[in-house]
Scaffold this motif. Structure first.
Motif, PDB file in Angstrom:
ATOM      1  N   ALA A 171       1.107  -1.396  -0.431  1.00 11.39           N
ATOM      2  CA  ALA A 171       0.021  -0.200   0.251  1.00 11.39           C
ATOM      3  C   ALA A 171       0.963   1.030   0.110  1.00 11.39           C
ATOM      4  CB  ALA A 171      -0.351   0.480   1.192  1.00 11.39           C
ATOM      5  N   LYS A 172       1.821   0.932   0.950  1.00  8.98           N
ATOM      6  CA  LYS A 172       2.609   2.896   1.279  1.00  8.98           C
ATOM      7  C   LYS A 172       3.233   2.407  -0.430  1.00  8.98           C
ATOM      8  CE  LYS A 172       2.119   4.385   5.230  1.00  8.98           C
ATOM      9  NZ  LYS A 172       2.171   5.237   5.725  1.00  8.98           N
ATOM     10  N   LYS A 173       3.571   1.734  -0.711  1.00  9.54           N
ATOM     11  CA  LYS A 173       5.074   1.643  -2.705  1.00  9.54           C
ATOM     12  C   LYS A 173       4.392   1.875  -3.274  1.00  9.54           C
ATOM     13  CE  LYS A 173       8.662   0.970  -4.621  1.00  9.54           C
ATOM     14  NZ  LYS A 173       9.761   1.212  -4.273  1.00  9.54           N
ATOM     15  N   ASN A 174       2.912   1.759  -3.524  1.00 12.67           N
ATOM     16  CA  ASN A 174       1.404   2.299  -4.741  1.00 12.67           C
ATOM     17  C   ASN A 174       0.989   3.099  -4.845  1.00 12.67           C
ATOM     18  OD1 ASN A 174       1.795  -0.629  -6.639  1.00 12.67           O
ATOM     19  ND2 ASN A 174       1.962  -1.041  -4.698  1.00 12.67           N
ATOM     20  N   SER A 175       1.242   3.348  -3.479  1.00 11.44           N
ATOM     21  CA  SER A 175       0.952   5.017  -2.571  1.00 11.44           C
ATOM     22  C   SER A 175      -0.681   5.470  -2.852  1.00 11.44           C
ATOM     23  CB  SER A 175       1.326   6.541  -3.754  1.00 11.44           C
ATOM     24  OG  SER A 175       2.432   6.713  -3.894  1.00 11.44           O
ATOM     25  N   ILE A 176      -1.117   3.975  -2.382  1.00 10.33           N
ATOM     26  CA  ILE A 176      -2.661   3.638  -2.046  1.00 10.33           C
ATOM     27  C   ILE A 176      -3.180   4.651  -0.922  1.00 10.33           C
ATOM     28  CG2 ILE A 176      -4.503   2.316  -1.665  1.00 10.33           C
ATOM     29  CD1 ILE A 176      -2.417   0.434  -3.330  1.00 10.33           C
ATOM     30  N   PRO A 177      -3.872   5.398   0.066  1.00 11.19           N
ATOM     31  CA  PRO A 177      -4.451   5.680   0.650  1.00 11.19           C
ATOM     32  C   PRO A 177      -5.338   4.646   1.639  1.00 11.19           C
ATOM     33  CG  PRO A 177      -5.484   7.177  -1.041  1.00 11.19           C
ATOM     34  CD  PRO A 177      -4.196   5.554  -1.295  1.00 11.19           C
ATOM     35  N   PHE A 178      -4.928   4.840   3.097  1.00 11.02           N
ATOM     36  CA  PHE A 178      -5.967   4.025   3.873  1.00 11.02           C
ATOM     37  C   PHE A 178      -5.534   4.293   5.395  1.00 11.02           C
ATOM     38  CE2 PHE A 178      -1.180   2.203   3.400  1.00 11.02           C
ATOM     39  CZ  PHE A 178      -0.554   1.566   5.093  1.00 11.02           C
ATOM     40  N   GLU A 179      -6.344   4.460   6.070  1.00 11.19           N
ATOM     41  CA  GLU A 179      -6.315   4.510   7.557  1.00 11.19           C
ATOM     42  C   GLU A 179      -5.963   3.300   8.430  1.00 11.19           C
ATOM     43  OE1 GLU A 179      -8.608   6.318  10.922  1.00 11.19           O
ATOM     44  OE2 GLU A 179      -9.321   7.329   9.266  1.00 11.19           O
ATOM     45  N   LEU A 180      -4.729   2.770   9.021  1.00 13.38           N
ATOM     46  CA  LEU A 180      -4.156   2.141   9.813  1.00 13.38           C
ATOM     47  C   LEU A 180      -4.819   1.845  10.958  1.00 13.38           C
ATOM     48  CD1 LEU A 180      -1.969  -0.509   9.885  1.00 13.38           C
ATOM     49  CD2 LEU A 180      -0.509   1.139  11.453  1.00 13.38           C
ATOM     50  N   ARG A 181      -5.159   0.555  11.827  1.00  9.19           N
ATOM     51  CA  ARG A 181      -5.869   0.292  11.962  1.00  9.19           C
ATOM     52  C   ARG A 181      -5.186  -0.917  12.776  1.00  9.19           C
ATOM     53  NH1 ARG A 181      -9.098   4.527  13.184  1.00  9.19           N
ATOM     54  NH2 ARG A 181     -11.082   4.182  11.883  1.00  9.19           N
ATOM     55  N   THR A 182      -4.117  -0.359  14.392  1.00 14.61           N
ATOM     56  CA  THR A 182      -3.343  -1.531  13.889  1.00 14.61           C
ATOM     57  C   THR A 182      -3.965  -2.875  15.285  1.00 14.61           C
ATOM     58  OG1 THR A 182      -1.936   0.298  14.618  1.00 14.61           O
ATOM     59  CG2 THR A 182      -1.407  -1.851  16.087  1.00 14.61           C
ATOM     60  N   VAL A 183      -3.706  -4.005  15.654  1.00  9.25           N
ATOM     61  CA  VAL A 183      -4.621  -5.260  16.086  1.00  9.25           C
ATOM     62  C   VAL A 183      -2.899  -5.842  16.469  1.00  9.25           C
ATOM     63  CG1 VAL A 183      -5.686  -7.072  15.537  1.00  9.25           C
ATOM     64  CG2 VAL A 183      -6.592  -6.009  14.166  1.00  9.25           C
ATOM     65  N   ASP A 184      -3.125  -5.454  17.746  1.00  9.24           N
ATOM     66  CA  ASP A 184      -1.946  -6.293  18.505  1.00  9.24           C
ATOM     67  C   ASP A 184      -2.043  -8.013  18.753  1.00  9.24           C
ATOM     68  OD1 ASP A 184       0.398  -6.950  20.147  1.00  9.24           O
ATOM     69  OD2 ASP A 184       0.161  -5.068  21.147  1.00  9.24           O
ATOM     70  N   LEU A 185      -1.549  -8.862  18.061  1.00 11.04           N
ATOM     71  CA  LEU A 185      -1.694 -10.334  18.329  1.00 11.04           C
ATOM     72  C   LEU A 185      -1.012 -10.864  19.072  1.00 11.04           C
ATOM     73  CD1 LEU A 185      -0.565 -10.972  14.592  1.00 11.04           C
ATOM     74  CD2 LEU A 185      -3.671 -10.866  15.211  1.00 11.04           C
ATOM     75  N   ARG A 186      -0.517 -10.007  20.096  1.00 13.73           N
ATOM     76  CA  ARG A 186       0.456 -10.260  21.626  1.00 13.73           C
ATOM     77  C   ARG A 186      -0.470 -10.542  23.026  1.00 13.73           C
ATOM     78  NH1 ARG A 186       5.533  -7.474  21.246  1.00 13.73           N
ATOM     79  NH2 ARG A 186       4.337  -5.868  20.427  1.00 13.73           N
ATOM     80  N   LYS A 187      -1.460  -9.273  22.655  1.00 14.19           N
ATOM     81  CA  LYS A 187      -2.095  -9.096  23.530  1.00 14.19           C
ATOM     82  C   LYS A 187      -3.672  -9.080  22.828  1.00 14.19           C
ATOM     83  CE  LYS A 187      -0.177  -3.988  24.536  1.00 14.19           C
ATOM     84  NZ  LYS A 187      -0.257  -3.002  24.940  1.00 14.19           N
ATOM     85  N   GLY A 188      -3.734 -10.625  22.144  1.00 12.50           N
ATOM     86  CA  GLY A 188      -4.645 -10.910  21.736  1.00 12.50           C
ATOM     87  C   GLY A 188      -5.910 -10.475  21.598  1.00 12.50           C
TER      88      GLY A 188
END
Length: 105
Positions: free
Chosen positions: A21-38
């Motif tokens: 997404a970054k390399k192709n300049s596709i705009p997005f909103e990042l929603r972080t999901v922490d797998l270690r915290k479940g």
């Protein structure tokens, strides 16, 4: 609301989607999901991804949950002709799967 990506950057498939997404300049909103915290196992995340897996692409009411399809969908936003490339390649080689043909001795 625009494109939302639910990712944990410690996950290799998530990093691939993020870098693409970054390399192709596709705009997005990042929603972080922490797998270690479940966080992916929470009821709130199950509303977004019933399989409780990342990455997830959400575009309005449309949701994709498999990394290959997320990449394909984002590719079509950057260059719609990309999606038909794999099927054209397979047709040229005369086979329907991506597995290599066995060599005969």
């Amino acid at each position: 609301m625009g494109l939302e990506l639910y990712l944990d950057l410690l996950s290799q498939p998530c990093r691939a989607v993020y870098i693409f997404a970054k390399k192709n300049s596709i705009p997005f909103e990042l929603r972080t999901v922490d797998l270690r915290k479940g966080q992916h196992l929470s009821d709130a995340f199950a509303q977004i991804s019933p399989l409780q897996k990342v990455p997830v692409l959400k575009d309005g009411d449309f949701t994709l949950t498999e990394s290959l399809w997320v990449l394909a969908a984002k590719s079509s936003k950057a260059d719609p002709s990309w999606l038909c490339g794999a099927s054209v390649w397979r047709q040229q080689l005369g086979r329907s799967s991506s597995r290599r043909p066995m060599k005969s001795s």
